[in-house]
Design an enzyme around this catalytic site. Structure first.
Site, PDB file in Angstrom:
ATOM      1  N   ASN A   4      -7.420  11.924 -11.037  1.00  0.00           N
ATOM      2  CA  ASN A   4      -8.151  12.292 -12.251  1.00  0.00           C
ATOM      3  C   ASN A   4      -8.043  13.809 -12.430  1.00  0.00           C
ATOM      4  O   ASN A   4      -7.538  14.505 -11.549  1.00  0.00           O
ATOM      5  CB  ASN A   4      -9.606  11.813 -12.201  1.00  0.00           C
ATOM      6  CG  ASN A   4     -10.336  12.347 -10.996  1.00  0.00           C
ATOM      7  OD1 ASN A   4     -10.271  13.547 -10.715  1.00  0.00           O
ATOM      8  ND2 ASN A   4     -11.014  11.486 -10.250  1.00  0.00           N
ATOM      9  N   VAL A  12      -8.581   1.590 -13.081  1.00  0.00           N
ATOM     10  CA  VAL A  12      -9.820   1.986 -13.765  1.00  0.00           C
ATOM     11  C   VAL A  12      -9.540   2.516 -15.187  1.00  0.00           C
ATOM     12  O   VAL A  12     -10.352   2.339 -16.090  1.00  0.00           O
ATOM     13  CB  VAL A  12     -10.541   3.064 -12.922  1.00  0.00           C
ATOM     14  CG1 VAL A  12     -11.752   3.625 -13.656  1.00  0.00           C
ATOM     15  CG2 VAL A  12     -10.993   2.467 -11.592  1.00  0.00           C
ATOM     16  N   TYR A  13      -8.395   3.129 -15.401  1.00  0.00           N
ATOM     17  CA  TYR A  13      -8.076   3.710 -16.707  1.00  0.00           C
ATOM     18  C   TYR A  13      -7.633   2.674 -17.747  1.00  0.00           C
ATOM     19  O   TYR A  13      -7.415   3.014 -18.917  1.00  0.00           O
ATOM     20  CB  TYR A  13      -7.029   4.821 -16.570  1.00  0.00           C
ATOM     21  CG  TYR A  13      -7.592   6.142 -16.041  1.00  0.00           C
ATOM     22  CD1 TYR A  13      -8.909   6.240 -15.621  1.00  0.00           C
ATOM     23  CD2 TYR A  13      -6.801   7.283 -15.979  1.00  0.00           C
ATOM     24  CE1 TYR A  13      -9.431   7.441 -15.143  1.00  0.00           C
ATOM     25  CE2 TYR A  13      -7.306   8.491 -15.503  1.00  0.00           C
ATOM     26  CZ  TYR A  13      -8.623   8.563 -15.083  1.00  0.00           C
ATOM     27  OH  TYR A  13      -9.123   9.752 -14.619  1.00  0.00           O
ATOM     28  N   VAL A  31      -6.229   4.047  -5.962  1.00  0.00           N
ATOM     29  CA  VAL A  31      -5.138   4.577  -5.143  1.00  0.00           C
ATOM     30  C   VAL A  31      -5.447   6.009  -4.679  1.00  0.00           C
ATOM     31  O   VAL A  31      -5.088   6.418  -3.577  1.00  0.00           O
ATOM     32  CB  VAL A  31      -3.789   4.459  -5.906  1.00  0.00           C
ATOM     33  CG1 VAL A  31      -3.706   5.394  -7.084  1.00  0.00           C
ATOM     34  CG2 VAL A  31      -2.621   4.643  -4.967  1.00  0.00           C
ATOM     35  N   ASP A  32      -6.153   6.754  -5.511  1.00  0.00           N
ATOM     36  CA  ASP A  32      -6.547   8.129  -5.184  1.00  0.00           C
ATOM     37  C   ASP A  32      -7.422   8.143  -3.919  1.00  0.00           C
ATOM     38  O   ASP A  32      -7.175   8.910  -2.970  1.00  0.00           O
ATOM     39  CB  ASP A  32      -7.333   8.691  -6.385  1.00  0.00           C
ATOM     40  CG  ASP A  32      -7.504  10.193  -6.357  1.00  0.00           C
ATOM     41  OD1 ASP A  32      -6.976  10.848  -5.442  1.00  0.00           O
ATOM     42  OD2 ASP A  32      -8.176  10.714  -7.262  1.00  0.00           O
ATOM     43  N   SER A  91      -2.528   4.587 -14.321  1.00  0.00           N
ATOM     44  CA  SER A  91      -3.445   4.242 -15.435  1.00  0.00           C
ATOM     45  C   SER A  91      -3.774   2.754 -15.567  1.00  0.00           C
ATOM     46  O   SER A  91      -4.546   2.391 -16.458  1.00  0.00           O
ATOM     47  CB  SER A  91      -2.918   4.736 -16.799  1.00  0.00           C
ATOM     48  OG  SER A  91      -3.054   6.138 -16.906  1.00  0.00           O
ATOM     49  N   ASP A 104       0.846  -1.197   0.000  1.00  0.00           N
ATOM     50  CA  ASP A 104       0.000   0.000   0.000  1.00  0.00           C
ATOM     51  C   ASP A 104       0.883   1.248   0.000  1.00  0.00           C
ATOM     52  O   ASP A 104       1.652   1.480   0.934  1.00  0.00           O
ATOM     53  CB  ASP A 104      -0.868  -0.051   1.269  1.00  0.00           C
ATOM     54  CG  ASP A 104      -1.883   1.071   1.318  1.00  0.00           C
ATOM     55  OD1 ASP A 104      -1.767   2.038   0.543  1.00  0.00           O
ATOM     56  OD2 ASP A 104      -2.783   0.965   2.169  1.00  0.00           O
TER      57      ASP A 104
HETATM   58  P1  ADP Z   1      -6.030   4.802 -12.711  1.00  0.00           P
HETATM   59  O1  ADP Z   1      -7.359   5.518 -12.732  1.00  0.00           O
HETATM   60  O2  ADP Z   1      -4.858   5.707 -13.048  1.00  0.00           O
HETATM   61  O3  ADP Z   1      -6.052   3.540 -13.488  1.00  0.00           O
HETATM   62  P2  ADP Z   1      -6.292   3.333 -10.188  1.00  0.00           P
HETATM   63  O4  ADP Z   1      -6.208   3.876  -8.812  1.00  0.00           O
HETATM   64  O5  ADP Z   1      -7.600   2.743 -10.614  1.00  0.00           O
HETATM   65  O6  ADP Z   1      -5.800   4.502 -11.156  1.00  0.00           O
HETATM   66  O7  ADP Z   1      -5.191   2.213 -10.392  1.00  0.00           O
HETATM   67  C1  ADP Z   1      -3.803   2.493 -10.508  1.00  0.00           C
HETATM   68  C2  ADP Z   1      -3.004   1.390  -9.843  1.00  0.00           C
HETATM   69  O8  ADP Z   1      -2.991   1.609  -8.425  1.00  0.00           O
HETATM   70  C3  ADP Z   1      -3.579  -0.011 -10.037  1.00  0.00           C
HETATM   71  O9  ADP Z   1      -2.515  -0.863 -10.479  1.00  0.00           O
HETATM   72  C4  ADP Z   1      -4.048  -0.413  -8.646  1.00  0.00           C
HETATM   73  O10 ADP Z   1      -3.871  -1.803  -8.436  1.00  0.00           O
HETATM   74  C5  ADP Z   1      -3.112   0.374  -7.763  1.00  0.00           C
HETATM   75  N1  ADP Z   1      -3.560   0.640  -6.386  1.00  0.00           N
HETATM   76  C6  ADP Z   1      -4.815   0.664  -5.868  1.00  0.00           C
HETATM   77  N2  ADP Z   1      -4.772   0.963  -4.547  1.00  0.00           N
HETATM   78  C7  ADP Z   1      -3.459   1.128  -4.217  1.00  0.00           C
HETATM   79  C8  ADP Z   1      -2.755   1.429  -3.011  1.00  0.00           C
HETATM   80  N3  ADP Z   1      -3.394   1.643  -1.858  1.00  0.00           N
HETATM   81  N4  ADP Z   1      -1.389   1.507  -3.061  1.00  0.00           N
HETATM   82  C9  ADP Z   1      -0.735   1.307  -4.219  1.00  0.00           C
HETATM   83  N5  ADP Z   1      -1.326   1.022  -5.385  1.00  0.00           N
HETATM   84  C10 ADP Z   1      -2.682   0.921  -5.388  1.00  0.00           C
END
Ligand code: ADP
Length: 171
Positions: free
Chosen positions: A24, A120-121, A33-34, A117, A10
């Site tokens: 975004n 979700v992207y 992650v956001d 990206s 994490d």
């Molecule tokens: P995007 O919209 O840019 O695709 P996401 O948040 O949906 O962003 O995903 C980007 C990456 O972050 C994915 O590979 C996801 O598995 C990863 N991710 C999600 N939560 C966490 C976290 N707490 N720490 C690190 N990486 C994470």
């Protein structure tokens, strides 16, 4: 000297000068992650983000980290994958490069990137990893400022992709 690290876990728990957020364009929070970063940082992060007027795809902006163990958050916006013919690859490289430049301008020494990206992207993970590693490695080859850049992978698929690529290319 090897200044690229791989870590699975994490990103909100990382003790680095700045973690990068895959945000975004509104910079007003989202899922993935956001969402995790905003939850841990607390409401002051959103307050500061509201003053930034969003961020263009491929660009980056910086805020404090508030309750996060990292001092700063660099918010960058990766491209949504639409098949690869409308500049997605260049925009992803630009998101990494803009984040590195901003961290450098703020004299930060250690930085952690999520896999921008690839959630979700929907950017293909293998291609995204190749672009991420190439962009960071090129930067480090031309500039000895940074102490350590960590790729923080979350899912097992990205962990395997990064392990292979970093071993192959002898980071
Ligand atoms: P995007 O919209 O840019 O695709 P996401 O948040 O949906 O962003 O995903 C980007 C990456 O972050 C994915 O590979 C996801 O598995 C990863 N991710 C999600 N939560 C966490 C976290 N707490 N720490 C690190 N990486 C994470």
């Amino acid at each position: 000297m090897n200044r690229i690290e791989l870590y699975q876990g994490d990103i909100t728990e990382m003790h680095v000068d700045a973690i990068v957020n895959a945000a975004n364009r509104s910079l007003l929070g989202g899922g993935g992650v956001d969402g995790a970063i905003h939850r841990v940082a607390g409401p002051k992060l959103l307050e500061e983000c509201k003053k930034l007027n969003g961020c263009e795809t491929g660009q980056a902006k910086i805020t404090m980290g508030y309750r996060l163990p990292s001092r700063y958050v660099i918010h960058t916006v990766g491209p949504v994958w639409h098949g690869g013919e409308i500049g997605e690859k260049e925009l992803l490289a630009s998101a990494y490069l803009s984040s590195l430049k901003l961290a450098r301008e703020h004299q930060l020494k250690t930085l952690a990137f999520p896999n921008i990206s690839t959630g979700v992207y929907a950017f293909p993970k293998q291609l995204a990893a190749e672009i991420a590693i190439e962009t960071v490695r090129n930067f480090l080859e031309n500039d000895d400022w940074f102490e350590e850049i960590t790729f923080c992978v979350y899912d097992d698929e990205n962990y395997e992709i990064y392990t292979k690529l970093l071993n192959q290319t002898g980071h």
